[in-house]
Design a protein around this motif. Structure first.
Motif, PDB file in Angstrom:
ATOM      1  N   ARG A  99      -1.591  -1.792 -82.801  1.00 33.52           N
ATOM      2  CA  ARG A  99      -2.683  -2.241 -81.911  1.00 33.52           C
ATOM      3  C   ARG A  99      -2.713  -3.757 -81.959  1.00 33.52           C
ATOM      4  NH1 ARG A  99      -8.708  -0.247 -81.142  1.00 33.52           N
ATOM      5  NH2 ARG A  99      -7.469   1.334 -80.100  1.00 33.52           N
ATOM      6  N   HIS A 128      -3.257   2.249 -73.318  1.00 33.48           N
ATOM      7  CA  HIS A 128      -3.675   2.972 -74.529  1.00 33.48           C
ATOM      8  C   HIS A 128      -3.265   4.426 -74.270  1.00 33.48           C
ATOM      9  CE1 HIS A 128      -5.739   4.146 -78.028  1.00 33.48           C
ATOM     10  NE2 HIS A 128      -6.941   3.635 -77.819  1.00 33.48           N
ATOM     11  N   ARG A 161      -7.670  -1.213 -71.037  1.00 37.20           N
ATOM     12  CA  ARG A 161      -6.371  -0.520 -71.161  1.00 37.20           C
ATOM     13  C   ARG A 161      -6.575   0.989 -70.983  1.00 37.20           C
ATOM     14  NH1 ARG A 161      -6.479  -3.217 -76.937  1.00 37.20           N
ATOM     15  NH2 ARG A 161      -7.980  -1.934 -78.039  1.00 37.20           N
ATOM     16  N   VAL A 162      -7.784   1.468 -71.315  1.00 38.69           N
ATOM     17  CA  VAL A 162      -8.060   2.899 -71.149  1.00 38.69           C
ATOM     18  C   VAL A 162      -8.027   3.246 -69.655  1.00 38.69           C
ATOM     19  CG1 VAL A 162      -9.752   4.737 -71.495  1.00 38.69           C
ATOM     20  CG2 VAL A 162      -9.390   3.016 -73.284  1.00 38.69           C
ATOM     21  N   ARG A 214     -16.727   0.945 -72.295  1.00 34.91           N
ATOM     22  CA  ARG A 214     -17.524  -0.052 -73.008  1.00 34.91           C
ATOM     23  C   ARG A 214     -17.425  -1.396 -72.288  1.00 34.91           C
ATOM     24  NH1 ARG A 214     -16.174  -3.641 -77.313  1.00 34.91           N
ATOM     25  NH2 ARG A 214     -13.995  -3.083 -77.009  1.00 34.91           N
ATOM     26  N   GLN A 216     -16.582  -4.785 -72.529  1.00 33.21           N
ATOM     27  CA  GLN A 216     -15.746  -5.402 -73.578  1.00 33.21           C
ATOM     28  C   GLN A 216     -16.061  -6.880 -73.715  1.00 33.21           C
ATOM     29  OE1 GLN A 216     -11.713  -4.390 -73.842  1.00 33.21           O
ATOM     30  NE2 GLN A 216     -12.029  -2.284 -73.217  1.00 33.21           N
ATOM     31  N   PRO A 252     -14.394   6.493 -74.370  1.00 34.83           N
ATOM     32  CA  PRO A 252     -13.373   6.351 -75.411  1.00 34.83           C
ATOM     33  C   PRO A 252     -13.942   5.835 -76.732  1.00 34.83           C
ATOM     34  CG  PRO A 252     -13.234   4.536 -73.825  1.00 34.83           C
ATOM     35  CD  PRO A 252     -14.266   5.492 -73.303  1.00 34.83           C
ATOM     36  N   GLY A 253     -15.201   5.340 -76.705  1.00 36.65           N
ATOM     37  CA  GLY A 253     -15.791   4.765 -77.900  1.00 36.65           C
ATOM     38  C   GLY A 253     -15.187   3.386 -78.165  1.00 36.65           C
ATOM     39  N   PRO A 254     -15.849   2.542 -78.893  1.00 38.59           N
ATOM     40  CA  PRO A 254     -17.212   2.729 -79.364  1.00 38.59           C
ATOM     41  C   PRO A 254     -18.220   2.518 -78.226  1.00 38.59           C
ATOM     42  CG  PRO A 254     -16.365   0.571 -80.047  1.00 38.59           C
ATOM     43  CD  PRO A 254     -15.247   1.260 -79.335  1.00 38.59           C
TER      44      PRO A 254
HETATM   45  N1  ASP Z   1     -11.399   2.177 -78.138  1.00 37.82           N
HETATM   46  C1  ASP Z   1     -10.900   1.836 -76.819  1.00 37.82           C
HETATM   47  C2  ASP Z   1      -9.801   0.805 -76.904  1.00 37.82           C
HETATM   48  O1  ASP Z   1      -9.381   0.448 -77.964  1.00 37.82           O
HETATM   49  C3  ASP Z   1     -11.976   1.421 -75.897  1.00 37.82           C
HETATM   50  C4  ASP Z   1     -12.743   0.185 -76.251  1.00 37.82           C
HETATM   51  O2  ASP Z   1     -12.494  -0.472 -77.256  1.00 37.82           O
HETATM   52  O3  ASP Z   1     -13.619  -0.124 -75.473  1.00 37.82           O
HETATM   53  O4  ASP Z   1      -9.341   0.344 -75.875  1.00 37.82           O
END
Ligand code: ASP
Length: 303
Positions: A99, A128, A161-162, A214, A216, A252-254
């Motif tokens: 990551r 992702h 990325r989701v 989320r 971001q 997808p969290g958080p």
């Molecule tokens: N956990 C997800 C990601 O790593 C979504 C996020 O962080 O908002 O992309």
């Protein structure tokens, strides 16, 4: 077949179908193989569920796992992705789950790795892929088929990325993907076939399921959202929008509670969020078996 797992578009429809079917078979299996490989979890960005999920998947399959995050490692001293990959290969890791905040990190790592397999666990605003696979599995469990199903993705589309992985995979599975975001959180280009939805209320009305993202804040240049209360007014998914609706909610969290999603919805009857987390482990086990024991895939799929 490319051995690395960088993004949905690189792995293609056939391998995605196979990974989802494999995850389902593993979920039913009474016995699991011991792969006896070593897996490094190289997380240059914070993560709770993705890191623990990969760790659980690898250890359940009898792999040795070494996890490190940027805090406390040489990454803090300026080590590059390339140095890290070479070092982990020299130590002898068979797979490196990566990551990183740079959007080309996984591709770059894959070009450097000589024998280890790179698995992208989220790179910048790029992809992702295991998140998309677990989202697809969760939606397929719910709907049977995604052909013609309307899936709205709501929130910070531009930095997500989701969104990129989900839109590619869900489209491949026949879903109609809609997006809903403030103008400055929309990417400059949307692929053909993606429906634009003006606000969260209409997105919920339109959709069979909504993936809420989320906000971001760590990736945003200042000024992209005038204020959180403005954001909430149009783009938050609120409890009242779901009254009388059967729409399913994923995230997808958080979750930022009461920002992109009313906190009460997380555990409501609409929510598939816990199922996403559980399915994540099976998807990541499928990824490990597909990488390390291709010969077992047919065995699982025929049972
Ligand atoms: N956990 C997800 C990601 O790593 C979504 C996020 O962080 O908002 O992309």
């Amino acid at each position: 077949m490319q051995r690395h797992l960088v993004g949905i578009s690189q792995i293609g429809a056939v391998r995605c179908h196979r990974l989802i079917a494999l995850a389902r078979a593993i979920r039913q299996a009474s016995a699991l193989p011991r792969l006896d490989k070593s897996v490094a979890l190289a997380f240059f960005e914070p993560s709770t569920r993705t890191r623990l999920s990969f760790e659980a998947a690898a250890t359940r399959l009898g792999c040795r796992v070494a996890a490190f995050s940027s805090a406390g490692s040489s990454i803090e001293k300026g080590e590059t992705v390339a140095d890290t990959i070479r070092t982990l290969e020299a130590i002898g890791f068979d797979a490196i789950v990566l990551r990183h905040r740079a959007s080309d990190a996984a591709e770059h790592a894959a070009s450097i790795a000589k024998h280890a397999t790179i698995v992208n666990a989220g790179d910048g605003c790029h992809e992702h892929p295991t998140q998309a696979l677990l989202d697809a599995l969760t939606l397929l469990d719910e709907f049977g088929s995604l052909e013609g199903k309307r899936i709205a993705i709501i929130g910070d589309i531009r930095h997500s990325r989701v969104y990129r992985s989900d839109a590619a995979l869900l489209g491949m599975l026949g879903a109609i993907v809609g997006v809903c975001a403030p103008p400055l959180l929309m990417p400059s280009h949307l692929p053909d076939g993606i429906v634009q939805l003006p606000d969260a209320a209409s997105a919920i009305e339109w959709a069979d399921a909504a993936i809420v993202l989320r906000l971001q804040r760590e990736r945003m240049d200042s000024g992209l959202v005038p204020s959180l209360s403005d954001y909430r007014r149009r783009y938050a998914v609120r409890r009242e929008y779901l009254v009388g609706s059967r729409v399913r909610l994923l995230h997808p969290g958080p979750v930022n509670p009461d920002i992109e999603l009313d906190a009460v919805l997380v555990e409501s009857e609409h929510s598939l969020i816990q199922r996403q987390v559980s399915n994540g482990v099976f998807i990541r086990m499928a990824v490990m078996i597909d990488i390390f024991a291709t010969e077992l895939v047919e065995h699982f799929l025929s049972h």
